[in-house]
Design a protein around this motif. Sequence first.
Motif, PDB file in Angstrom:
ATOM      1  N   TYR A 145     -31.506   3.655 -15.149  1.00 47.14           N
ATOM      2  CA  TYR A 145     -30.199   2.994 -15.192  1.00 47.14           C
ATOM      3  C   TYR A 145     -29.720   2.813 -16.631  1.00 47.14           C
ATOM      4  O   TYR A 145     -28.549   3.071 -16.938  1.00 47.14           O
ATOM      5  CB  TYR A 145     -30.259   1.638 -14.489  1.00 47.14           C
ATOM      6  CG  TYR A 145     -28.943   0.896 -14.534  1.00 47.14           C
ATOM      7  CD1 TYR A 145     -27.927   1.195 -13.629  1.00 47.14           C
ATOM      8  CD2 TYR A 145     -28.705  -0.085 -15.495  1.00 47.14           C
ATOM      9  CE1 TYR A 145     -26.706   0.537 -13.672  1.00 47.14           C
ATOM     10  CE2 TYR A 145     -27.488  -0.744 -15.546  1.00 47.14           C
ATOM     11  CZ  TYR A 145     -26.498  -0.433 -14.634  1.00 47.14           C
ATOM     12  OH  TYR A 145     -25.291  -1.082 -14.698  1.00 47.14           O
ATOM     13  N   ASN A 193     -28.049   4.888  -5.492  1.00 42.72           N
ATOM     14  CA  ASN A 193     -27.315   3.619  -5.389  1.00 42.72           C
ATOM     15  C   ASN A 193     -26.741   3.183  -6.738  1.00 42.72           C
ATOM     16  O   ASN A 193     -25.796   2.392  -6.788  1.00 42.72           O
ATOM     17  CB  ASN A 193     -28.235   2.523  -4.841  1.00 42.72           C
ATOM     18  CG  ASN A 193     -29.473   2.322  -5.708  1.00 42.72           C
ATOM     19  OD1 ASN A 193     -30.194   3.279  -5.996  1.00 42.72           O
ATOM     20  ND2 ASN A 193     -29.737   1.091  -6.108  1.00 42.72           N
ATOM     21  N   GLN A 194     -27.302   3.702  -7.831  1.00 41.56           N
ATOM     22  CA  GLN A 194     -26.803   3.342  -9.163  1.00 41.56           C
ATOM     23  C   GLN A 194     -25.450   3.983  -9.473  1.00 41.56           C
ATOM     24  O   GLN A 194     -24.719   3.501 -10.350  1.00 41.56           O
ATOM     25  CB  GLN A 194     -27.806   3.769 -10.237  1.00 41.56           C
ATOM     26  CG  GLN A 194     -29.149   3.085 -10.172  1.00 41.56           C
ATOM     27  CD  GLN A 194     -30.078   3.565 -11.287  1.00 41.56           C
ATOM     28  OE1 GLN A 194     -29.711   4.440 -12.082  1.00 41.56           O
ATOM     29  NE2 GLN A 194     -31.281   3.011 -11.345  1.00 41.56           N
ATOM     30  N   LEU A 195     -25.127   5.053  -8.771  1.00 47.39           N
ATOM     31  CA  LEU A 195     -23.981   5.868  -9.158  1.00 47.39           C
ATOM     32  C   LEU A 195     -22.633   5.225  -8.864  1.00 47.39           C
ATOM     33  O   LEU A 195     -21.592   5.767  -9.259  1.00 47.39           O
ATOM     34  CB  LEU A 195     -24.085   7.245  -8.505  1.00 47.39           C
ATOM     35  CG  LEU A 195     -25.356   8.025  -8.879  1.00 47.39           C
ATOM     36  CD1 LEU A 195     -25.361   9.401  -8.232  1.00 47.39           C
ATOM     37  CD2 LEU A 195     -25.500   8.146 -10.390  1.00 47.39           C
ATOM     38  N   SER A 196     -22.639   4.078  -8.214  1.00 47.95           N
ATOM     39  CA  SER A 196     -21.392   3.331  -8.075  1.00 47.95           C
ATOM     40  C   SER A 196     -21.073   2.568  -9.356  1.00 47.95           C
ATOM     41  O   SER A 196     -19.943   2.105  -9.549  1.00 47.95           O
ATOM     42  CB  SER A 196     -21.484   2.352  -6.896  1.00 47.95           C
ATOM     43  OG  SER A 196     -22.512   1.396  -7.119  1.00 47.95           O
ATOM     44  N   LEU A 197     -22.071   2.451 -10.229  1.00 45.93           N
ATOM     45  CA  LEU A 197     -21.905   1.706 -11.481  1.00 45.93           C
ATOM     46  C   LEU A 197     -21.989   2.594 -12.714  1.00 45.93           C
ATOM     47  O   LEU A 197     -21.347   2.315 -13.727  1.00 45.93           O
ATOM     48  CB  LEU A 197     -22.976   0.605 -11.579  1.00 45.93           C
ATOM     49  CG  LEU A 197     -22.981  -0.447 -10.467  1.00 45.93           C
ATOM     50  CD1 LEU A 197     -24.201  -1.337 -10.597  1.00 45.93           C
ATOM     51  CD2 LEU A 197     -21.711  -1.276 -10.508  1.00 45.93           C
ATOM     52  N   GLN A 199     -22.966   6.870 -14.290  1.00 44.77           N
ATOM     53  CA  GLN A 199     -22.990   8.297 -13.996  1.00 44.77           C
ATOM     54  C   GLN A 199     -24.345   8.882 -14.365  1.00 44.77           C
ATOM     55  O   GLN A 199     -25.078   8.320 -15.180  1.00 44.77           O
ATOM     56  CB  GLN A 199     -21.897   9.015 -14.787  1.00 44.77           C
ATOM     57  CG  GLN A 199     -20.488   8.553 -14.486  1.00 44.77           C
ATOM     58  CD  GLN A 199     -19.464   9.237 -15.371  1.00 44.77           C
ATOM     59  OE1 GLN A 199     -19.809   9.916 -16.330  1.00 44.77           O
ATOM     60  NE2 GLN A 199     -18.189   9.061 -15.058  1.00 44.77           N
TER      61      GLN A 199
END
Length: 416
Positions: A145, A193-197, A199
């Motif tokens: 992240y 799930n990190q990709l909403s926050l 790239q």
Amino acid sequence: MQKLSFISIVLCFFSFQIVFAQQPQKPNAVEIYNQIQKLNFLGSVLYIAAHPDDENTRLISYFSNEKKARTAYLSLTRGDGGQNLIGPELREFLGVIRTQELIEARKIDGGEQFFSTANDFGYSKNPEETLEIWDKQKVFSDVIYIIRKFQPDVIINRFDARTPGTTHGHHTASAQLSLEAFDKANDASIFPNQLSLVQTWQPKRVFYNTSWWFYGGKENFDKADKSNLIPLQIGVYYPSLGKSNQEIAALSRSKHQSQGFGTTGTRGEELEYLEFIKGNPITDKTNLFEGIDTSWNRIKGGKAIGDLLAKVEKNFDFKNPATSISDLVKAHLMIQNLEETHWKSIKTEDIKKCIAACSGLYLEAVANESEATPGSEIKVKCEIINRSNIQMQLAAVNSFPTTNTISPFQVIDLKK
């Protein structure tokens, strides 16, 4: 008409927000000039290790102050398993102290600071034990992240992933996680799930920052074959600051008071050594950013911005930094017309800080009470002073973004 338009642009920058426990920054002309120089460099370095005090402040200062790169340190733990030389606090309480020591250190050497959720549980004999206790997937997710968020071009590990059992297990584990994250941070199937926050991101290369103490002493290191190592001359003197790079690094490292790491620093030439580990090969050993465009050409439509900021740097007036504001505002508007990118967001915030610094703008909010309960009211006194010759007006005073309204405000000083 041009002047009025200029004023309205500036006002948009300074919708005032309360920032808790933050003293107003009052940069001098040299510090402002350094900020302007950094505006024209679009490159980043992430240094990774296990604990507070593991970081090489000489390299962090070198990349931040000499190379003008965006530089950060990722400490996987907060050092709560260590010793405390300044008080009785241990474990979680020590972790709080050492967290603050790292934050204060970065204020001096110019870096940024990140942490993971890894627990410093004391000495570990090997990385396998460390990763089992840490919960590898959880800490690995943190590392992925932070890489995706910071988007480093270059990663530097303090420790060697290839020598398990020869040093603290936390140390080796930090390097192993870094190398695995280097390979997988650009894979959208990893922690999707990190990709909403953030790239996905692929750093260009990763290095290992070796030192004489990995060789058992300076004599052994002097005799060692260094043909595969990249020497960096970090013994830089900054005439405008009156300090060497090592002196700045020493001031930074001296913030680790709970570990007793105070030092006066050194002067003169000094080498740091990096070993290339993986990524795009490097042929120019004087440029870790080889093959990476660190100019505004990196962004579509950015060349004109770089040219304008180069003009601002060349014409900077140390006696009156406010003369740079007009061109800095133009550059800000040009940045807003770019496509949404990582660097657009970063440089937008950086240039706003430069404009505020050039104007001598002083913004401070002080609450009468140090504590409050949800739903209660707090009176806040705001001191807002424009100390430049540039005409400004107070556009708004906004509460800190929260679910609870903080009111009322009392503006006690508003003057040119």
